[in-house]
Design a protein around this motif. Sequence first.
Motif: not given
Lengths: 243, 108
Positions: A187-216
């Motif tokens: 049931i788990y999607p087979q996403i290419q490791a490279k794409i998976n890493r990229r999505i994860r990086t984008v998600a992580l980056f946007s979480i950090v940016l969202f919280t910092t900018c909100l607080v700031l």
Amino acid sequence: MKKNEFLSKLADELKKKNTNDTDDIISEYEQHFAFKMADGFSEEEIAAKLGDPVLLASQFEDTGEYKISRGRKVTTAIGLGIIDFFAGIFLVLLVAWGVIMAAFSICSAGIAVCLVGVINPWSLIPHMPYLPAVVLGISMAALSVLSATGCIYFAAFVRQLMRSYSRFHQKTIAVASGRVALPSLGIYPQIQAKINRRIRTVALFSIVLFTTCLVLGMIISMILSGSLEFWHAWGWFGYEIVN
Amino acid sequence: MNIQYKKGVLELCVLSLLKKHDCYGYELSEYLSMHINIADGTVYPILRKLKSEGLLTTYLQEDSGGPPRKYYSLTSLGREVYEKERAEYLNFAKRVEILLEDDNNEKK
């Protein structure tokens, strides 16, 4: 003897013997022809090497392995129908959740554009100085990206879930009618490791940016308005400005 | 050679190959006709019989390109039966060999 002649002769003989699952046997011989022809043999040669179809048919014993009662088939079909119904409801919920996430992402992006571009459609955006507006705008943009990545991953998950479920459906029918079943799908999607890493990086980056900018943004607002509850000072949410 | 006579031995050969790894029908047919002089088509009735006896199971596997292939795999019962019949056959063949070679010697 040509391929078709061989196969139809074999099928006739098997039917005469009342063999179960004639199609399954024929498909094995069809595959044999396909493999041999790929190796460059002619149909006549292959048929000759396979042997006499009458003799071959006589070697198939009527094993009766696939004698599955009609009752069992009907029960399986009914059960499967009920499962399909509930799975369908579940699927609608999942898709609805995906749509909500997508809408949320689009709305966040819209708010970000309004804040940064000083656009105030229908006076929906409460008054604030430009500096906190830009910072909060960036945080909304990050939130939009974050929910978009979530949406992409969720869509991949739902898609794989649907494929997995339809394979389960096919398998159940195949087993109930005595055919060979394909293996299950995870049931788990087979996403290419490279794409998976990229999505994860984008998600992580946007979480950090969202919280910092909100607080700031909130801190800047507090400083500029000279009040911890800056929304009071700026008269948001129907509060009157107290001078 | 008599086909019925060969059939029992061929069953053993099929099991021995499947003990090494799972195979699709054509693979088995090619392997057997490489070593033993039989019609290519003979292996399919054998596979079907072994399956109905519960010694083999089948599953489909999608290989890259082309339709899914039907693979045959030995069940635990198949493994057990194979080991037992293999020992019996080897013992039997040894006895037969002794008998037949004995006959040969007498003629000389």
